[in-house]
Design an enzyme around this catalytic site. Structure first.
Site, PDB file in Angstrom:
ATOM      1  N   TYR A 223       0.402  -1.346   0.364  1.00 49.94           N
ATOM      2  CA  TYR A 223       0.185   0.147  -0.021  1.00 49.94           C
ATOM      3  C   TYR A 223       0.951   1.438  -0.299  1.00 49.94           C
ATOM      4  O   TYR A 223       0.933   2.381  -0.654  1.00 49.94           O
ATOM      5  CB  TYR A 223      -1.182  -0.056   1.473  1.00 49.94           C
ATOM      6  CG  TYR A 223      -2.008   1.060   1.717  1.00 49.94           C
ATOM      7  CD1 TYR A 223      -3.022   1.009   1.241  1.00 49.94           C
ATOM      8  CD2 TYR A 223      -2.085   2.050   1.448  1.00 49.94           C
ATOM      9  CE1 TYR A 223      -4.102   1.359   0.210  1.00 49.94           C
ATOM     10  CE2 TYR A 223      -2.504   3.586   1.577  1.00 49.94           C
ATOM     11  CZ  TYR A 223      -3.894   3.171   0.589  1.00 49.94           C
ATOM     12  OH  TYR A 223      -4.586   4.191   0.708  1.00 49.94           O
TER      13      TYR A 223
ATOM     14  N   PHE B 273      -6.502  22.213 -24.033  1.00 41.86           N
ATOM     15  CA  PHE B 273      -6.753  20.405 -23.773  1.00 41.86           C
ATOM     16  C   PHE B 273      -8.113  20.591 -23.516  1.00 41.86           C
ATOM     17  O   PHE B 273      -8.582  21.171 -22.135  1.00 41.86           O
ATOM     18  CB  PHE B 273      -5.617  19.438 -23.859  1.00 41.86           C
ATOM     19  CG  PHE B 273      -6.127  18.462 -24.168  1.00 41.86           C
ATOM     20  CD1 PHE B 273      -6.477  17.729 -25.578  1.00 41.86           C
ATOM     21  CD2 PHE B 273      -6.478  17.219 -23.282  1.00 41.86           C
ATOM     22  CE1 PHE B 273      -6.756  16.657 -25.827  1.00 41.86           C
ATOM     23  CE2 PHE B 273      -7.370  16.569 -23.434  1.00 41.86           C
ATOM     24  CZ  PHE B 273      -7.154  16.045 -24.343  1.00 41.86           C
ATOM     25  N   THR B 274      -8.942  19.562 -24.003  1.00 39.76           N
ATOM     26  CA  THR B 274     -10.159  19.562 -23.082  1.00 39.76           C
ATOM     27  C   THR B 274      -9.999  19.118 -21.694  1.00 39.76           C
ATOM     28  O   THR B 274     -10.665  20.169 -20.870  1.00 39.76           O
ATOM     29  CB  THR B 274     -11.012  18.541 -23.847  1.00 39.76           C
ATOM     30  OG1 THR B 274     -10.068  17.328 -24.145  1.00 39.76           O
ATOM     31  CG2 THR B 274     -10.957  18.063 -25.405  1.00 39.76           C
TER      32      THR B 274
ATOM     33  N   ASP C 210       2.690  20.532 -19.660  1.00 38.48           N
ATOM     34  CA  ASP C 210       1.875  19.584 -20.278  1.00 38.48           C
ATOM     35  C   ASP C 210       2.725  18.199 -21.294  1.00 38.48           C
ATOM     36  O   ASP C 210       2.971  18.853 -22.296  1.00 38.48           O
ATOM     37  CB  ASP C 210       0.449  19.645 -20.672  1.00 38.48           C
ATOM     38  CG  ASP C 210       0.170  18.597 -21.483  1.00 38.48           C
ATOM     39  OD1 ASP C 210       0.098  17.330 -21.650  1.00 38.48           O
ATOM     40  OD2 ASP C 210      -1.663  18.289 -21.645  1.00 38.48           O
TER      41      ASP C 210
ATOM     42  N   LYS D  65       0.736   7.902 -23.746  1.00 41.62           N
ATOM     43  CA  LYS D  65       0.604   7.928 -24.567  1.00 41.62           C
ATOM     44  C   LYS D  65       2.241   8.220 -25.048  1.00 41.62           C
ATOM     45  O   LYS D  65       3.126   6.692 -24.997  1.00 41.62           O
ATOM     46  CB  LYS D  65       0.906   9.979 -24.865  1.00 41.62           C
ATOM     47  CG  LYS D  65      -1.036  10.424 -25.243  1.00 41.62           C
ATOM     48  CD  LYS D  65      -1.583  10.115 -23.847  1.00 41.62           C
ATOM     49  CE  LYS D  65      -3.165  10.373 -24.033  1.00 41.62           C
ATOM     50  NZ  LYS D  65      -4.241  10.928 -23.370  1.00 41.62           N
TER      51      LYS D  65
ATOM     52  N   ARG E 151     -12.393  16.516 -34.005  1.00 39.08           N
ATOM     53  CA  ARG E 151     -11.444  17.301 -32.940  1.00 39.08           C
ATOM     54  C   ARG E 151     -11.835  19.397 -33.444  1.00 39.08           C
ATOM     55  O   ARG E 151     -11.375  19.366 -34.628  1.00 39.08           O
ATOM     56  CB  ARG E 151      -9.808  17.405 -32.892  1.00 39.08           C
ATOM     57  CG  ARG E 151      -9.580  16.010 -31.909  1.00 39.08           C
ATOM     58  CD  ARG E 151      -9.098  16.128 -30.868  1.00 39.08           C
ATOM     59  NE  ARG E 151     -10.406  16.414 -29.591  1.00 39.08           N
ATOM     60  CZ  ARG E 151     -10.231  15.412 -28.692  1.00 39.08           C
ATOM     61  NH1 ARG E 151      -9.013  15.436 -28.340  1.00 39.08           N
ATOM     62  NH2 ARG E 151     -11.887  15.129 -27.945  1.00 39.08           N
TER      63      ARG E 151
ATOM     64  N   PHE F 227     -17.832  15.874 -26.109  1.00 37.66           N
ATOM     65  CA  PHE F 227     -17.605  15.222 -27.420  1.00 37.66           C
ATOM     66  C   PHE F 227     -17.066  13.553 -27.106  1.00 37.66           C
ATOM     67  O   PHE F 227     -17.804  12.467 -27.938  1.00 37.66           O
ATOM     68  CB  PHE F 227     -16.315  15.171 -27.538  1.00 37.66           C
ATOM     69  CG  PHE F 227     -15.218  15.448 -26.430  1.00 37.66           C
ATOM     70  CD1 PHE F 227     -14.844  16.478 -25.997  1.00 37.66           C
ATOM     71  CD2 PHE F 227     -14.571  14.183 -27.280  1.00 37.66           C
ATOM     72  CE1 PHE F 227     -13.958  16.003 -25.438  1.00 37.66           C
ATOM     73  CE2 PHE F 227     -13.072  14.283 -25.759  1.00 37.66           C
ATOM     74  CZ  PHE F 227     -13.242  15.315 -24.749  1.00 37.66           C
TER      75      PHE F 227
HETATM   76  O1  PLI Z   1      -6.436  10.709 -20.752  1.00 36.92           O
HETATM   77  P1  PLI Z   1      -5.277  11.625 -19.419  1.00 36.92           P
HETATM   78  O2  PLI Z   1      -6.445  11.750 -18.411  1.00 36.92           O
HETATM   79  O3  PLI Z   1      -4.354   9.982 -19.577  1.00 36.92           O
HETATM   80  O4  PLI Z   1      -4.664  12.466 -19.784  1.00 36.92           O
HETATM   81  C1  PLI Z   1      -5.474  13.927 -20.583  1.00 36.92           C
HETATM   82  C2  PLI Z   1      -4.463  14.569 -22.070  1.00 36.92           C
HETATM   83  C3  PLI Z   1      -4.124  16.214 -21.018  1.00 36.92           C
HETATM   84  N1  PLI Z   1      -3.137  16.360 -21.951  1.00 36.92           N
HETATM   85  C4  PLI Z   1      -2.649  16.319 -23.174  1.00 36.92           C
HETATM   86  C5  PLI Z   1      -1.775  16.545 -24.346  1.00 36.92           C
HETATM   87  C6  PLI Z   1      -3.495  15.057 -23.459  1.00 36.92           C
HETATM   88  O5  PLI Z   1      -4.059  14.372 -25.329  1.00 36.92           O
HETATM   89  C7  PLI Z   1      -4.686  14.066 -22.669  1.00 36.92           C
HETATM   90  C8  PLI Z   1      -5.353  12.903 -23.597  1.00 36.92           C
HETATM   91  N2  PLI Z   1      -5.360  13.032 -24.835  1.00 36.92           N
HETATM   92  C9  PLI Z   1      -6.325  12.012 -25.085  1.00 36.92           C
HETATM   93  C10 PLI Z   1      -7.491  10.853 -24.504  1.00 36.92           C
HETATM   94  C11 PLI Z   1      -6.779  11.766 -26.213  1.00 36.92           C
HETATM   95  O6  PLI Z   1      -6.915  11.304 -27.078  1.00 36.92           O
HETATM   96  O7  PLI Z   1      -5.229  12.886 -26.996  1.00 36.92           O
END
Ligand code: PLI
Length: 468
Positions: free
Chosen positions: A83, A135-136, A226, A269, A393, A460
């Site tokens: 933990y 970003f969203t 970011d 990513k 997008r 979206f």
């Molecule tokens: O999907 P998360 O919560 O792991 O990350 C959010 C996120 C933050 N910043 C940027 C630049 C992103 O591209 C992002 C998530 N992007 C997604 C899910 C995408 O499909 O691009």
């Protein structure tokens, strides 16, 4: 007989190729057009609401969809599922410091977990948060914390045809104007993304970051980075920025991070894992505040919603993500798809981005008004044609103005074909390009959509549509 001199032609050009071979495969299957038409109607013409079993080539996102290496799968077996104080956490912290330069790390369940924590700590009601395009999830967390996002990216970023090499750059003049208008005390930080997602995966240059650093330091404004796709950004710096040709991706990544104060990252990513994120920083006082919020929303600050094995796979993924061979092949594949699509005359965002090819839906469907969601309609049509799943997008992703409640009309109305890392082959890319070309030829038949269900946040993901 006299010896003849034989000149062997030297091949100047050699194709890129993946620096790995395939050890395990996952079968995918093709559906019929009739089946796909039904799936689309059931999903309300929103590709997020399709079941993945009904998708042939999944280019919805590069988030959490990459293939892990054998070393990462082996790392899963080293999960220390304690933990508190798991050794995997300390390995992760060491990897973040080694490759990204930040002293302290808090793991989070994914990127938005980190965005939530930093927004809650640093933003007060009425604050302004400038950024190089929204970003969203990032903007939503800033707004929930009481802040207002202001776009300070260069104008070229909003022009799909501009071939500016660094469309992710901050417009320093716009940033100065924001400081002058609101005062530095109202600006807790500027959010700087590397590989700006909504602009089409466009990079920021080191020169721009240095200039921004000078300005923000003068006013005591922090830079929150970011760094979700920082290695891909570093590749473009290596290729395009004077003085960086002979630097490695790892060196450039470190240089970028050292010009910033705090980082949020979706490790799903660049960092090659299926789940996870980080919040990283150098400030010890801020760390205590962030650790304190982490226990409320994520889990103890040494696991943040992740299993020990997830953190171990992430450490290995971070080290693999900054290798030159990896990133060259990754972006080489994106370029391959882009060249193929562009060759058939389909309007795309230029230059090609790091994580995908973005189709210019506004131009492709000139006859469909933005109120009828051209990019959303195009994603649906590509899926119907071939089972290739892409993402909108444009106006749907942009959402509504938080004060007026009116739709925000973005200049960019795009369809994103996002390429997961190490997953698909060149032949898959050919199928995608052929499908896009076919839909493009039939574009005049596409009429657009009307929205019949709209959720309050990040619409979206769950909105539903009907065909006009
Ligand atoms: O999907 P998360 O919560 O792991 O990350 C959010 C996120 C933050 N910043 C940027 C630049 C992103 O591209 C992002 C998530 N992007 C997604 C899910 C995408 O499909 O691009």
């Amino acid at each position: 007989m006299k010896n003849k001199t034989v000149t062997i032609p030297i091949r100047q050009k050699r194709s890129w190729a993946e620096p790995y071979k395939i050890k395990m495969v996952e079968p995918i299957h093709m559906t019929t057009e009739k089946e796909r038409a039904k799936c689309l109607a059931d999903a309300g013409y929103n590709t997020f609401l399709l079941r993945s079993k009904d998708v042939y080539i999944d280019l919805l996102t590069d988030s959490g969809t990459s293939a892990m290496s054998d070393r990462q799968w082996a790392a899963l077996m080293l999960g220390d599922e304690a933990y508190a104080g798991s050794s995997n956490f300390y390995n992760l912290e060491a990897a973040v410091t080694k490759y990204y330069g930040y002293k302290y790390t808090i793991p989070t369940h994914q990127g938005r977990g980190a965005e939530h924590i930093i927004s809650q700590i640093l933003i007060k009601k009425g604050d302004i948060i400038p950024g190089n395009m929204y970003f969203t999830t990032t903007r939503l967390h800033q707004e929930i914390a009481g802040g207002t996002f202001i776009d300070v990216i260069i104008d070229e970023a909003h022009d799909p045809d501009s071939t500016h090499p660094f469309k992710g750059n901050v417009d320093i003049g716009k940033m100065e104007d924001v400081i002058k208008k609101y005062g530095a005390s109202k600006i807790p930080y500027i959010c700087v993304a590397t590989s700006v997602n909504m602009a089409g995966g466009q990079p920021i240059s080191i020169a721009n970051l240095k200039e921004l650093r000078k300005l923000t330091q003068k006013h005591g404004i922090r830079i929150v980075h970011d760094m979700t796709r920082v290695a891909e950004n570093a590749f473009f710096i290596q290729q395009r920025e004077a003085g960086y040709k002979s630097k490695s991706i790892a060196q450039i990544v470190l240089e970028i991070c050292r010009l910033t104060d705090i980082a949020t990252m979706s490790a799903k990513k660049d960092a090659l894992v299926n789940i996870g994120g980080i919040l990283a920083m150098n400030d010890e006082k801020l760390l205590s505040e962030a650790q304190n919020l982490a226990v409320v929303y994520e889990g103890l600050h040494t696991y943040g919603g992740l299993a020990g094995r997830d953190m171990e796979a992430m450490s290995v993924g971070i080290s693999e993500s900054v290798q030159d061979d990896h990133i060259r092949a990754r972006i080489g594949q994106v370029e391959y798809l882009g060249n193929h699509i562009q060759a058939s005359g389909v309007p795309v965002v230029l230059p090609f981005g790091g994580h995908g090819i973005f189709l210019n839906a506004k131009k492709i469907l000139e006859h469909v008004p933005q109120d009828n969601f051209p990019a959303q309609a195009l994603t649906a049509e590509i899926y119907r044609d071939s089972g290739v799943r892409s993402m909108e997008r444009g106006i749907v992703s942009s959402g509504r103005d938080k004060k007026t409640g009116k739709n925000i009309y973005p200049k960019l109305e795009l369809v994103r074909l996002t390429i997961p890392r190490r997953v698909y082959t060149q032949a898959h890319m050919d199928v995608v390009a052929e499908s896009v070309e076919r839909v493009y030829q039939e574009r005049k038949k596409i009429k657009g959509l009307k929205m019949v269900y709209e959720p309050e946040y990040l619409r979206f993901f769950q909105a539903k549509f009907k065909k006009l």
